[in-house]
Design a protein around this motif. Structure first.
Motif, mmCIF file in Angstrom:
data_model
loop_
_atom_site.group_PDB
_atom_site.id
_atom_site.type_symbol
_atom_site.label_atom_id
_atom_site.label_comp_id
_atom_site.label_asym_id
_atom_site.label_seq_id
_atom_site.Cartn_x
_atom_site.Cartn_y
_atom_site.Cartn_z
ATOM 1 N N GLY A 288 -2.782 -15.911 -8.500
ATOM 2 C CA GLY A 288 -3.792 -16.875 -8.960
ATOM 3 C C GLY A 288 -3.786 -16.950 -10.495
ATOM 4 O O GLY A 288 -3.750 -18.041 -11.087
ATOM 5 N N VAL A 289 -3.761 -15.793 -11.117
ATOM 6 C CA VAL A 289 -3.781 -15.755 -12.579
ATOM 7 C C VAL A 289 -2.528 -16.429 -13.135
ATOM 8 O O VAL A 289 -2.600 -17.259 -14.060
ATOM 9 N N ASP A 290 -1.385 -16.098 -12.519
ATOM 10 C CA ASP A 290 -0.127 -16.704 -12.984
ATOM 11 C C ASP A 290 -0.194 -18.217 -12.918
ATOM 12 O O ASP A 290 0.159 -18.920 -13.854
ATOM 13 N N LYS A 291 -0.688 -18.678 -11.794
ATOM 14 C CA LYS A 291 -0.755 -20.133 -11.613
ATOM 15 C C LYS A 291 -1.655 -20.760 -12.666
ATOM 16 O O LYS A 291 -1.326 -21.773 -13.277
ATOM 17 N N THR A 292 -2.828 -20.130 -12.823
ATOM 18 C CA THR A 292 -3.781 -20.666 -13.797
ATOM 19 C C THR A 292 -3.137 -20.697 -15.188
ATOM 20 O O THR A 292 -3.300 -21.654 -15.953
ATOM 21 N N ARG A 293 -2.405 -19.625 -15.465
ATOM 22 C CA ARG A 293 -1.758 -19.560 -16.777
ATOM 23 C C ARG A 293 -0.771 -20.715 -16.939
ATOM 24 O O ARG A 293 -0.750 -21.399 -17.958
ATOM 25 N N ALA A 294 -0.019 -20.937 -15.856
ATOM 26 C CA ALA A 294 0.962 -22.036 -15.891
ATOM 27 C C ALA A 294 0.253 -23.356 -16.137
ATOM 28 O O ALA A 294 0.694 -24.189 -16.945
ATOM 29 N N LYS A 295 -0.867 -23.528 -15.457
ATOM 30 C CA LYS A 295 -1.616 -24.771 -15.610
ATOM 31 C C LYS A 295 -2.097 -24.944 -17.044
ATOM 32 O O LYS A 295 -2.043 -26.044 -17.616
ATOM 33 N N LEU A 296 -2.573 -23.830 -17.568
ATOM 34 C CA LEU A 296 -3.057 -23.862 -18.942
ATOM 35 C C LEU A 296 -1.930 -24.285 -19.897
ATOM 36 O O LEU A 296 -2.118 -25.167 -20.733
ATOM 37 N N ALA A 297 -0.795 -23.675 -19.654
ATOM 38 C CA ALA A 297 0.362 -24.018 -20.486
ATOM 39 C C ALA A 297 0.673 -25.501 -20.388
ATOM 40 O O ALA A 297 0.893 -26.187 -21.406
ATOM 41 N N LYS B 2 -10.337 -31.257 -22.847
ATOM 42 C CA LYS B 2 -11.200 -30.667 -21.829
ATOM 43 C C LYS B 2 -10.382 -29.882 -20.832
ATOM 44 O O LYS B 2 -10.741 -28.765 -20.427
ATOM 45 N N ALA B 3 -9.275 -30.475 -20.409
ATOM 46 C CA ALA B 3 -8.413 -29.826 -19.432
ATOM 47 C C ALA B 3 -7.976 -28.467 -19.947
ATOM 48 O O ALA B 3 -7.999 -27.472 -19.219
ATOM 49 N N VAL B 4 -7.613 -28.453 -21.217
ATOM 50 C CA VAL B 4 -7.161 -27.195 -21.800
ATOM 51 C C VAL B 4 -8.289 -26.162 -21.763
ATOM 52 O O VAL B 4 -8.101 -25.030 -21.325
ATOM 53 N N VAL B 5 -9.473 -26.615 -22.212
ATOM 54 C CA VAL B 5 -10.604 -25.695 -22.266
ATOM 55 C C VAL B 5 -10.907 -25.114 -20.886
ATOM 56 O O VAL B 5 -11.054 -23.899 -20.717
ATOM 57 N N SER B 6 -10.996 -26.022 -19.884
ATOM 58 C CA SER B 6 -11.378 -25.534 -18.561
ATOM 59 C C SER B 6 -10.290 -24.634 -17.996
ATOM 60 O O SER B 6 -10.594 -23.621 -17.350
ATOM 61 N N ALA C 180 -1.331 -27.880 -19.509
ATOM 62 C CA ALA C 180 -2.386 -28.661 -20.147
ATOM 63 C C ALA C 180 -2.208 -28.672 -21.652
ATOM 64 O O ALA C 180 -2.333 -29.719 -22.326
ATOM 65 N N GLU C 181 -1.879 -27.511 -22.180
ATOM 66 C CA GLU C 181 -1.690 -27.421 -23.626
ATOM 67 C C GLU C 181 -0.525 -28.293 -24.085
ATOM 68 O O GLU C 181 -0.586 -28.991 -25.086
ATOM 69 N N GLN C 182 0.493 -28.207 -23.257
ATOM 70 C CA GLN C 182 1.667 -29.010 -23.594
ATOM 71 C C GLN C 182 1.331 -30.492 -23.625
ATOM 72 O O GLN C 182 1.669 -31.203 -24.553
ATOM 73 N N ALA C 183 0.612 -30.904 -22.559
ATOM 74 C CA ALA C 183 0.244 -32.314 -22.466
ATOM 75 C C ALA C 183 -0.564 -32.722 -23.685
ATOM 76 O O ALA C 183 -0.339 -33.777 -24.288
ATOM 77 N N LEU C 184 -1.485 -31.845 -24.035
ATOM 78 C CA LEU C 184 -2.322 -32.136 -25.205
ATOM 79 C C LEU C 184 -1.446 -32.253 -26.457
ATOM 80 O O LEU C 184 -1.571 -33.209 -27.244
ATOM 81 N N GLY C 185 -0.520 -31.273 -26.555
ATOM 82 C CA GLY C 185 0.382 -31.272 -27.710
ATOM 83 C C GLY C 185 1.174 -32.564 -27.790
ATOM 84 O O GLY C 185 1.205 -33.219 -28.836
ATOM 85 N N SER D 207 -10.843 -41.250 -25.486
ATOM 86 C CA SER D 207 -11.177 -40.577 -24.234
ATOM 87 C C SER D 207 -9.981 -39.826 -23.678
ATOM 88 O O SER D 207 -10.114 -38.745 -23.123
ATOM 89 N N GLU D 208 -8.813 -40.404 -23.839
ATOM 90 C CA GLU D 208 -7.597 -39.737 -23.337
ATOM 91 C C GLU D 208 -7.465 -38.361 -23.981
ATOM 92 O O GLU D 208 -7.279 -37.344 -23.316
ATOM 93 N N LEU D 209 -7.637 -38.331 -25.274
ATOM 94 C CA LEU D 209 -7.529 -37.094 -26.030
ATOM 95 C C LEU D 209 -8.582 -36.079 -25.559
ATOM 96 O O LEU D 209 -8.286 -34.927 -25.263
#
Lengths: 673, 343
Positions: free
Chosen positions: A555-564, A522-526, A566-571, A515-517
Motif C-alpha cells: 500500500g505504501v509503495d503504491k501510494t508513493r508511486a502515485k505521489l511521484a 491538490k493531488a500532490v498534497v493529498s 502526481a508530482e511529475q504531472a505537476l512538474g 484550476s488545472e494547476l
C-alpha cells in the motif's frame, strides 16, 4: 324473576367453596415487611415518589400514576421505606419487578382522609378522579384500572351496569364473604357507580351457589332499584363476556368493549373499594383474599394488606409446606403458580390456593387427541379447540387466526374437559405470543421496506434532477453553438472537438486556467497525506508484528508511486505553463532544478541549525514516538490482544527508550560543546 | 422448597381417553349378548381371538415406531377396534380371516397413519372393507338364527370353526337384507312368510341385536361420550329414504323404515361406528351433515348396490368428506356476527 340467558359450553368442576366460608373474614394484621410492586394493574407502572428511609403514613401515596392507564400506590400501613428495588413478584413468568419495601412501625397511623359521604355533591369527573387517586384497579383478575373502565366515551349510551359477583372459579370465596358481610357497602358502591355511569338498570349478577350472599344483597338492595340476579352455576359464567350474555343476551363484539353493547361491568371487590374511596376517602390498601386448599389447616378469608408476603398469610391459615408442591394465585382454572412463597399479595390476589398432590394431581403426560369434541362442547367462546390444537401443533398461524384463536379467553374449560390431558390452553397461549411476535416483526419489516423505498425514490429524484440539468446544459451549449454561427445541422461531436480545440488554443495562449494547476497541486498534497498515514500505519503494524505488514507495505509503495506521478504531472504542467505565464518575471526553471533548489535550501536550513538544536529536535521526535507506542501498548493490553503483539510493542518501547537515552547524551554533548 | 411451576388450568375433569374407550367397550356388551343368544358363540370367539391379534399388532407397531408400549396400550383403543370389527364379522369366521382383518385395521388403517387420533379412516371399517373385497364368500355368509336350522353350535364348535375351519361344516343362511335385495317377485308380506329369517318387524334376531346396540348407544349418549347429532341424523335420513321408497310393500319395495332401522348393522353403525370421533366431523352442524349423508349412502348401497349391507362403505366414503364438512361448518364464535370468522 328476571329472565337470564345461557351461554355456550361451560363446565361444572367441583366447587370446593365450602371450606373457606366457615369463619368470618379475619384481619391478617401487619406483617413484618410489606412489598408493594409498582405494577399491579394493566398499564404503565406507577412512578416512585418516596425515598429510602422516609417515614410514610398509612394511605400516603408512595408511587404516582403515570399516564392514563395507570393507578397510584399507597402505603398500606405507617412505617419506613426500607428499600426500592427489584423483587420477585406474583407473575407467571417469575421475573423480578420494581417494588417499594416498607418496614411497618406498628402504629398503623392513618394519613388524614377526607371522605365524601354525599357523593352527589361531586360531579362524575371528580368522582372518577377520586377513584383513580385511590388506586382502584379491577380486583377480579386482570387488574384493569377502574377509573379507565368508568370513563365511558362521551355519547356512549350505557343501558346496563353490571356488578360481577359471579365468582365462578372453584375454591374462591372472597366475593362471597364480602356479599355476606358487607352487602351494604356493595350496594352503596353500586349506587356511586350508577351515579357516575347513569345506566337504565343496575344489576348484580351472582351464581346460585351463594344463597347467603344473594339473600344479604337482596336485603341490602331493598328499595334501591338495584336488582340482584341469580343464575345457574356454571364455569365460566363470571367471565365478563359470559356474564353480559347471561344477563342481557347480548354478545360483546370480538375485539370490542362491553360499552359497545351498552354495558359496563365492575367486580364486587372493586365496588367495595370504590365505596371506601369515595365515602371514607380511603385508598385501596388492603383486600379480602381467600387462603384455601388442603395444604392449609384452616382455610379462610383474610382482610390482608396489599404487599403482605404470601408466606405470612399462609402461616396464619396453618400452612403445611410438606403437603404443598404448587402454590396458585387465583383459582384452579385460571390462576397461575407463583415462583416463591415470599412474593407479596397484590390488588388482584383474590385467592391463594395451596393444594395437596391428591387434590390437584400433577397432570399425566398428554395422550393423542381423538377429536372427541368434548373441548368444543365446553368452550364458552364457541371455538373448535381441537382444530386450534392441530393448527397450533402445525404452526399454521393463518388458520389459527381464521379459527378465531384471539377470541379464546383462556378459561381452561377445554383442557379441563379433554380426556387425553392435552394442555390446550398452553398451546393457545404460545401460539398467541408467536403470532403477536410475527405481527411485530412484520410491522418492523414493513417500516424498513418503506424506508428503503423512499430512499430509493429520493436517489432517483436526485438523479433525475441531475439528468435534467445535464440536458439543459447540453441544450444551452447547442444553442450557443448555433448562435456562434455553426449551421443548424452541425454535428455535436464536431462541436465538441471544436470546443476542445478552442480550449486548447486558449490554454496555449498562456492565460492558462489556474484550476488545472490547483488540481494538480491538490493531488500532490493529498497523495503526500495518504503516504504519511500509510507509513505511520505500516510502522505501527511492524511494531505490533501484525500479519498485515506486507499488505501495508505494498500500500505504501503504491501510494508513493502515485505521489511521484502526481508530482511529475505537476512538474510537467508547471514547466509547460509557468515560463509563458511568468516569462518576464522569473528565469525559466524546470522541476528538477526546483527540486534541487528546494533540497539545497533545506540542507542549508539544517546546516544553519546548531547541533544542540538538531539534537533537541531529534529527542522530541523520539519522545513523541515513545509516547505513541506506549499508548498503543496500553490499548492492546486492554483489548486483550495476542501476546505476540504485546511483546513486540514492549520491545519497541525498550528500543525507543534506549534511543532517547542516546539522543539525550547527544544533546548533552551538543550543549556542552 | 422449590414450588412447582405449571400453567393453568390446574384442575382436570374426571374423563380420560382410557375411560371413554372402556365405556364404548362396555356399551357393546348388550349387543354381544343378544348376538350370542341368537347366533351362538361365534361372535364371542371372534372377539376373543380378535383382541389377542389386535394387542399383538398394536404392540408390534408401537415397538417398530419406538413408542412406549404400556402408555399406548392402556388407552384401550386397539381393543375397541377389535370389538367393533369382530362384531361386524360373520360368526364362526376362520382365524385367518379375523387375523387379516385386524392386522389391516390396526397396522394399515391406524398405525401407518400415526396411531390413535391420526387415522383418517375408521380402522374397524377399513379392515372390514378390505376383507369384504378380498374374501366375499366368507364375508357374506351368516349363521342361521336360533330356531331356523336346528340346534345352535356350542362353544366347542365355535372354537373349532375358528381355529380348524377345514374340519368345521357350518350351516349358513342369507341375511334378511340379502333376501330382500334378491327379491324381485314377491310382495313384502309374502316374502316375510316364506323366509324363516324374518322376525316381527325386521330380521329374526337382528331386530333384537339392533335394539341392544341402540340401548348401548343410548347409555353412551347419557354418559356424554358423544353427541346425538351424527347418529340421529343418520337414522333420520335412512328412515326418510326408506319411507319414500317403501311404496306400500310391493315386490319392488326397498323395505320399510322400521326394517331398515333394525336390520343389519344400522344401530351398531349409528352408535358405534358413525360416532367414532377421530374420523367423523367435529362441529355439531358438521356431524349432522356427516350422519345424514351416511344414512343416505347406506340406503342407496343397501338397495341398489351389490353388497348386502352398506354401513362400512358409507362410513369410509364420508370419512373422506369429514375435513371438508368441518371446514364449512365452523360454529359462530362468541362476538362474531357470522360463521366465517368475520367480525
Amino acid at each position: 324473576m328476571r329472565k337470564t340467558f345461557g351461554f355456550h359450553g361451560g363446565i361444572h368442576p367441583p366447587e370446593n367453596k365450602h371450606q373457606s366460608v366457615r369463619t368470618p373474614i379475619a384481619d391478617a394484621g401487619i406483617p413484618p415487611q410489606l412489598i408493594i410492586p409498582l405494577s399491579q394493574h394493566i398499564g404503565t407502572p406507577a412512578g416512585v415518589v418516596v425515598t429510602i428511609g422516609e417515614h410514610v403514613l398509612k394511605g400516603q401515596v408512595i408511587a404516582e400514576a403515570q399516564g392514563f392507564v395507570s393507578v397510584p400506590k399507597h402505603a398500606p400501613t405507617s412505617g419506613t421505606i426500607h428499600a426500592i428495588e427489584d423483587r420477585l413478584i406474583a407473575h407467571p413468568s417469575g421475573h423480578l419487578a420494581p417494588c417499594i419495601v416498607i418496614v411497618p412501625d406498628g402504629k398503623d397511623e392513618w394519613i388524614e382522609c377526607v371522605g365524601t359521604p354525599h357523593y352527589e355533591t361531586l360531579d362524575k369527573v371528580e368522582l372518577i378522579n377520586l377513584i383513580r387517586h385511590a388506586g382502584v384497579a379491577g380486583m377480579g383478575g386482570a387488574g384493569f384500572p377502574s377509573s379507565v373502565k368508568l370513563s365511558v366515551k362521551a355519547g356512549t349510551h350505557i343501558e346496563t351496569l353490571i356488578i360481577n359477583g359471579t365468582e365462578c372459579e372453584p375454591y374462591i370465596t372472597a366475593d362471597d364473604v364480602l356479599m355476606r358481610e358487607r352487602a351494604d357497602q356493595i350496594i352503596e358502591g353500586a349506587k356511586i357507580l350508577r351515579y357516575i355511569i347513569g345506566p337504565q338498570e343496575t344489576l348484580i349478577g351472582v351464581e346460585d351457589n351463594k344463597p347467603e350472599g344473594i339473600a344479604a344483597l337482596r336485603a341490602a338492595a331493598q328499595g334501591s332499584g338495584i336488582e340482584v340476579v341469580d343464575f345457574p352455576t356454571k364455569y365460566p359464567s363470571g367471565g365478563e363476556k359470559q356474564l353480559i350474555e347471561i344477563l342481557t343476551g347480548k354478545q360483546v363484539p370480538s375485539g370490542g368493549l362491553p360499552s359497545q353493547v351498552g354495558v359496563v361491568c365492575q367486580n364486587i371487590g372493586s365496588t367495595v373499594a370504590i365505596y371506601d374511596a369515595v365515602v371514607h376517602g380511603r385508598p385501596l390498601i388492603s383486600r379480602v383474599t381467600t387462603v384455601t386448599g388442603n395444604a392449609v389447616r384452616e382455610p379462610q378469608n383474610f382482610q390482608a394488606l396489599i404487599g403482605t408476603p404470601m408466606r405470612y398469610l399462609l402461616e396464619k391459615a396453618g400452612y403445611q409446606p410438606e403437603k404443598n408442591r404448587r402454590l396458585i394465585m387465583g383459582g384452579p382454572m385460571m390462576g397461575f403458580t407463583v415462583p416463591d412463597i415470599d412474593v407479596p399479595i397484590v390488588k388482584t390476589t383474590n385467592c391463594l390456593l395451596a393444594p395437596t398432590e391428591a387434590e390437584l394431581p400433577t397432570p399425566p403426560p398428554a395422550q393423542a387427541c381423538i377429536r372427541c369434541g368434548m373441548c368444543a362442547e365446553a368452550c364458552p367462546a364457541s371455538l373448535l379447540p381441537q382444530q386450534l390444537f392441530w393448527f397450533a401443533q402445525g404452526k399454521e398461524f393463518e388458520k389459527l387466526e381464521h379459527h378465531n384463536l384471539f377470541d379464546c379467553i383462556e378459561c381452561g374449560a377445554c383442557s379441563y374437559a379433554c380426556p387425553s390431558n392435552i394442555p390446550l390452553v398452553q398451546y393457545y397461549r404460545a401460539s398467541k405470543a408467536e403470532i403477536l411476535q410475527l405481527r411485530r416483526d412484520h410491522e418492523k419489516a414493513e417500516a424498513s421496506r418503506i424506508r428503503f423505498e423512499s430512499r430509493q425514490q429520493r436517489l432517483e429524484q436526485a438523479e433525475a434532477e441531475k439528468e435534467a440539468k445535464r440536458a439543459a446544459r447540453k441544450k444551452a451549449a447547442e444553442q450557443r453553438a448555433q448562435a456562434t454561427g455553426g449551421d443548424a445541422g452541425e454535428d455535436p461531436i464536431q462541436a465538441a472537438i471544436a470546443r476542445a480545440q478552442a480550449k486548447k488554443a486558449a490554454q496555449g495562449t498562456g492565460d492558462g486556467d489556474e484550476s488545472e494547476l490547483e488540481k494538480l497541486e491538490k493531488a500532490v498534497v493529498s497523495a503526500q497525506k495518504r503516504l504519511d498515514t500509510a507509513t505511520t500505519k505500516l510502522e505501527e503494524a511492524k511494531a505490533a508484528g501484525s500479519d498485515f505488514v506486507e499488505a501495508l507495505q505494498t500500500g505504501v509503495d503504491k501510494t508513493r508511486a502515485k505521489l511521484a506521478a502526481a508530482e511529475q504531472a505537476l512538474g510537467v504542467y508547471q514547466q509547460s505553463h509557468q515560463p509563458e505565464a511568468a516569462v518576464e518575471d522569473k528565469p525559466p526553471v524546470d522541476a528538477a532544478a526546483a527540486a534541487i533548489e528546494k533540497a539545497m535550501a533545506k540542507r542549508q536550513a539544517e546546516a544553519a541549525q546548531s547541533p544542540a538544536e538538531k539534537a533537541r529536535a531529534d529527542l522530541e521526535k523520539l519522545q513523541k514516538r515513545l509516547q505513541k507506542t506506549q499508548e498503543t501498548l496500553i490499548q492492546s493490553k486492554a483489548n486483550g490482544d495476542e501476546e505476540k503483539v504485546i511483546i513486540a510493542l514492549e520491545s519497541t518501547v525498550v528500543r525507543l527508550t534506549e534511543k532517547i537515552n542516546a539522543a539525550q547524551q547527544t544533546l548533552q554533548a551538543a550543549e556542552d560543546a | 422448597m422449590a414450588l412447582m411451576r405449571l400453567t393453568s388450568p390446574h384442575a382436570h375433569g374426571p374423563m380420560s381417553t382410557q375411560r371413554v374407550m372402556q365405556y364404548v367397550l362396555l356399551a357393546t356388551v348388550p349387543g354381544i349378548v343378544v348376538l350370542t343368544h341368537f347366533f351362538g358363540f361365534g361372535t364371542l370367539v371372534n372377539i376373543l381371538w380378535g383382541c389377542l391379534v389386535a394387542l399383538a399388532c398394536e404392540s408390534l407397531a408401537l415397538k417398530l415406531r419406538g413408542r412406549p408400549l404400556g402408555f399406548y396400550l392402556k388407552d384401550c383403543s386397539a381393543l375397541v377396534t377389535a370389538f367393533l370389527l369382530c362384531i361386524a364379522l360373520p360368526p364362526y369366521s376362520p382365524w385367518w380371516l379375523i387375523a387379516v382383518g385386524i392386522a389391516s385395521s390396526i397396522l394399515l388403517a391406524k398405525q401407518l397413519y400415526g396411531g390413535l387420533g391420526y387415522n383418517p379412516f375408521n380402522p374397524a371399517m377399513a379392515g372390514y372393507v378390505i376383507l369384504l373385497i378380498s374374501f366375499p364368500v366368507q364375508m357374506t355368509t351368516w349363521a342361521p338364527p336360533l330356531g331356523t336350522a336346528g340346534e345352535l353350535p356350542g362353544l366347542w364348535e365355535a372354537l373349532q370353526a375358528c381355529f380348524t375351519p377345514g374340519l368345521y361344516d357350518g350351516v349358513t343362511m342369507a341375511t334378511p337384507l340379502d333376501v330382500l335385495k334378491q327379491n324381485n317377485s314377491l310382495l313384502i308380506d309374502d316374502l316375510w312368510q316364506q323366509n324363516p329369517q324374518f322376525g316381527t318387524f325386521a330380521g329374526l334376531g337382528w331386530e333384537w341385536a339392533n335394539l341392544a346396540f341402540l340401548a348401548g348407544g343410548a347409555w353412551l349418549l347419557y354418559k356424554r361420550i358423544f353427541t346425538w347429532h351424527a347418529p340421529v341424523a343418520m337414522l333420520a335420513s335412512l328412515s326418510l329414504l326408506a319411507a319414500i321408497f317403501y311404496d306400500g310393500g310391493s315386490s319392488a319395495s326397498g323395505g320399510s323404515p322400521l326394517f331398515h332401522l333394525f336390520s343389519g348393522a344400522t344401530m351398531f353403525g349409528a352408535f358405534f361406528i358413525v360416532t367414532d370421533p377421530v374420523t367423523s366431523a367435529v362441529s355439531l352442524r358438521g356431524r349432522l351433515i356427516y350422519g345424514a349423508l351416511i344414512g343416505v349412502l347406506v340406503y342407496i348401497i343397501r338397495v341398489r348396490g351389490n353388497y348386502p349391507d352398506a354401513v362400512a362403505f358409507a362410513v369410509l366414503i364420508m370419512n373422506f368428506a369429514a375435513p371438508f364438512i368441518d371446514y364449512y361448518t365452523q360454529p359462530r364464535t362468541y362476538g362474531h356476527s357470522d360463521k366465517r370468522g368475520e367480525k
